[in-house]
Structure formats: C-alpha cells, structure tokens
Design a protein around this motif. Structure first.
Motif, PDB file in Angstrom:
ATOM      1  N   GLY A   6       3.409  18.866  -4.592  1.00 13.30           N
ATOM      2  CA  GLY A   6       2.743  19.648  -4.087  1.00 13.30           C
ATOM      3  C   GLY A   6       1.496  19.908  -2.499  1.00 13.30           C
ATOM      4  O   GLY A   6       1.583  20.655  -2.219  1.00 13.30           O
ATOM      5  N   ALA A   7       1.553  18.259  -2.458  1.00 11.29           N
ATOM      6  CA  ALA A   7       1.007  18.215  -1.114  1.00 11.29           C
ATOM      7  C   ALA A   7       2.145  18.241  -0.420  1.00 11.29           C
ATOM      8  O   ALA A   7       2.917  17.546  -0.205  1.00 11.29           O
ATOM      9  CB  ALA A   7       0.474  16.539  -0.556  1.00 11.29           C
ATOM     10  N   ALA A   8       1.593  19.231   1.008  1.00 14.77           N
ATOM     11  CA  ALA A   8       2.089  18.813   2.480  1.00 14.77           C
ATOM     12  C   ALA A   8       2.888  17.554   2.836  1.00 14.77           C
ATOM     13  O   ALA A   8       1.724  16.918   3.224  1.00 14.77           O
ATOM     14  CB  ALA A   8       2.374  20.328   2.893  1.00 14.77           C
ATOM     15  N   GLU A   9       3.749  17.621   3.472  1.00 12.46           N
ATOM     16  CA  GLU A   9       4.316  16.614   4.636  1.00 12.46           C
ATOM     17  C   GLU A   9       2.962  16.980   5.743  1.00 12.46           C
ATOM     18  O   GLU A   9       3.801  18.129   6.496  1.00 12.46           O
ATOM     19  CB  GLU A   9       5.689  16.128   4.501  1.00 12.46           C
ATOM     20  CG  GLU A   9       5.938  15.382   5.332  1.00 12.46           C
ATOM     21  CD  GLU A   9       7.342  14.861   5.379  1.00 12.46           C
ATOM     22  OE1 GLU A   9       8.031  14.603   6.298  1.00 12.46           O
ATOM     23  OE2 GLU A   9       7.396  14.811   4.512  1.00 12.46           O
ATOM     24  N   PRO A  10       2.404  16.057   6.919  1.00 11.58           N
ATOM     25  CA  PRO A  10       2.219  15.845   7.400  1.00 11.58           C
ATOM     26  C   PRO A  10       3.324  16.051   8.600  1.00 11.58           C
ATOM     27  O   PRO A  10       4.637  15.778   8.833  1.00 11.58           O
ATOM     28  CB  PRO A  10       1.057  14.954   8.580  1.00 11.58           C
ATOM     29  CG  PRO A  10       0.762  14.287   7.104  1.00 11.58           C
ATOM     30  CD  PRO A  10       1.813  14.967   5.798  1.00 11.58           C
ATOM     31  N   ASP A  11       3.454  17.271   9.875  1.00 13.60           N
ATOM     32  CA  ASP A  11       3.974  17.518  10.565  1.00 13.60           C
ATOM     33  C   ASP A  11       4.914  15.396  11.235  1.00 13.60           C
ATOM     34  O   ASP A  11       4.322  15.195  11.855  1.00 13.60           O
ATOM     35  CB  ASP A  11       3.806  18.297  11.862  1.00 13.60           C
ATOM     36  CG  ASP A  11       4.281  19.990  11.856  1.00 13.60           C
ATOM     37  OD1 ASP A  11       4.309  20.006  10.311  1.00 13.60           O
ATOM     38  OD2 ASP A  11       3.057  20.396  11.574  1.00 13.60           O
ATOM     39  N   GLY A  12       5.842  15.800  11.721  1.00  9.78           N
ATOM     40  CA  GLY A  12       6.137  14.378  11.751  1.00  9.78           C
ATOM     41  C   GLY A  12       6.657  13.506  11.300  1.00  9.78           C
ATOM     42  O   GLY A  12       6.787  12.133  11.765  1.00  9.78           O
ATOM     43  N   LYS A 114       1.068   2.864   6.639  1.00  7.01           N
ATOM     44  CA  LYS A 114       0.567   4.376   8.030  1.00  7.01           C
ATOM     45  C   LYS A 114       1.338   5.366   8.277  1.00  7.01           C
ATOM     46  O   LYS A 114       1.045   6.236   8.245  1.00  7.01           O
ATOM     47  CB  LYS A 114      -0.457   3.723   9.218  1.00  7.01           C
ATOM     48  CG  LYS A 114      -1.389   2.923   9.204  1.00  7.01           C
ATOM     49  CD  LYS A 114      -2.512   3.475   7.915  1.00  7.01           C
ATOM     50  CE  LYS A 114      -3.822   2.617   8.620  1.00  7.01           C
ATOM     51  NZ  LYS A 114      -4.991   3.021   8.068  1.00  7.01           N
ATOM     52  N   ALA A 115       2.656   5.683   8.418  1.00  5.64           N
ATOM     53  CA  ALA A 115       3.457   6.421   8.934  1.00  5.64           C
ATOM     54  C   ALA A 115       3.465   6.854   7.289  1.00  5.64           C
ATOM     55  O   ALA A 115       3.727   8.281   7.161  1.00  5.64           O
ATOM     56  CB  ALA A 115       4.896   6.032   9.043  1.00  5.64           C
ATOM     57  N   MET A 116       3.785   6.638   6.480  1.00  7.28           N
ATOM     58  CA  MET A 116       3.988   6.803   5.283  1.00  7.28           C
ATOM     59  C   MET A 116       2.918   7.648   4.824  1.00  7.28           C
ATOM     60  O   MET A 116       2.998   8.782   3.830  1.00  7.28           O
ATOM     61  CB  MET A 116       4.982   5.892   4.029  1.00  7.28           C
ATOM     62  CG  MET A 116       5.539   5.297   4.676  1.00  7.28           C
ATOM     63  SD  MET A 116       6.542   4.141   3.258  1.00  7.28           S
ATOM     64  CE  MET A 116       6.648   4.969   1.956  1.00  7.28           C
ATOM     65  N   ALA A 117       1.945   7.203   4.607  1.00  2.75           N
ATOM     66  CA  ALA A 117       0.503   8.094   5.120  1.00  2.75           C
ATOM     67  C   ALA A 117      -0.125   8.960   5.580  1.00  2.75           C
ATOM     68  O   ALA A 117      -1.116   9.611   5.556  1.00  2.75           O
ATOM     69  CB  ALA A 117      -0.734   7.221   4.752  1.00  2.75           C
ATOM     70  N   GLY A 118       1.189   9.210   6.887  1.00  2.00           N
ATOM     71  CA  GLY A 118       1.269  10.736   8.147  1.00  2.00           C
ATOM     72  C   GLY A 118      -0.546  10.050   8.254  1.00  2.00           C
ATOM     73  O   GLY A 118      -1.275  11.162   8.761  1.00  2.00           O
TER      74      GLY A 118
END
Length: 138
Positions: A6-12, A114-118
C-alpha cells in the motif's frame, strides 16, 4: 499481504533505480552500451525529472564519466610509464584496476539500494555535491 503493497512510490524512484542499474550495467555487463543509455536518459530527463530521479541520474552519469577516466586513462598511463614488458607494470595495473573497479561497483550497489529505498545519495569523493534542491528533498 505485503506491508509495502500500500505504500506509495516516491516521485522519480523508478527512474532513479533505472539510472543506478545502468551505472552498474556499464561497469559489469555491457560497458559502453549501458553508458550510452545512461547518457541518453540523462539528456532526456535532466530538466523535467523529479528531484530524486534527477539527483540519481546526475550522480550516476557524472561518476560513470569520472570512473571511466580513473579506470581507462590512469591504467593506460601506468602502462605507458612502466612499459609493456616489465612484469611489475602488470602487477600495479591489475591491482589498481581491481581496487578502483571494485570500489566503483560497491558504491554503485549502495546507490542502487538507496534509489530502491527512495533516498538521495552522493557517491563519496568523486560524486558531484548535492544541490540545495537535492538537500531539501531528503
């Protein structure tokens, strides 16, 4: 049920992950081809990408260029200084190559995580400084 479903992915975030994956592919799988794709992605998205993606794209592209210089140019310089037929030249060049290449891969794996963690991340020593807009998006 997955807790993150249910967590939204950060923009980009998706673009940031692709940038870091291309950086690693350039080092490990398809040198040149992955670099060309990374540069194309940078030129296509550098102005309109969300801050997270723009920061990871900038870092990955810049470090690919600097890392390529560290690996190719300095290795060629060491060979030129030592000569092709002196065995210690190859000991120094291979040791240098393995250490620098390994460090770049390790940093790339951390950047991908880090990118995968937003999250934002700067490559140590050779990565460009984070800008004020990057810092505000942490």
């Amino acid at each position: 049920m997955n807790a993150m479903a249910g967590a939204a992915e950060p923009d980009g975030q998706r673009l940031a992950v692709i940038a870091e994956a291309l950086y690693l592919a350039n080092l490990l799988l398809a040198p040149g081809i992955a670099f060309a794709a990374l540069v194309w992605l940078w030129f296509r998205h550098k102005d309109a990408a969300p801050p997270l993606a723009r920061q990871h794209l900038r870092q990955a592209t810049y470090v690919s260029v600097v890392g390529g210089g560290l690996i190719v140019c300095l290795s060629a310089g060491l060979v030129a200084l030592g000569g092709l037929h002196w065995p210690w030249t190859w000991v120094v060049v291979l040791t240098y190559f393995v250490c620098i290449h390994g460090a770049l891969v390790l940093c790339g794996m951390f950047a991908l995580a880090k990118a995968m963690a937003g999250q934002m991340w700067r490559y140590p020593l050779i990565g460009p400084q984070l800008t004020a807009t990057d810092e505000g998006c942490r």
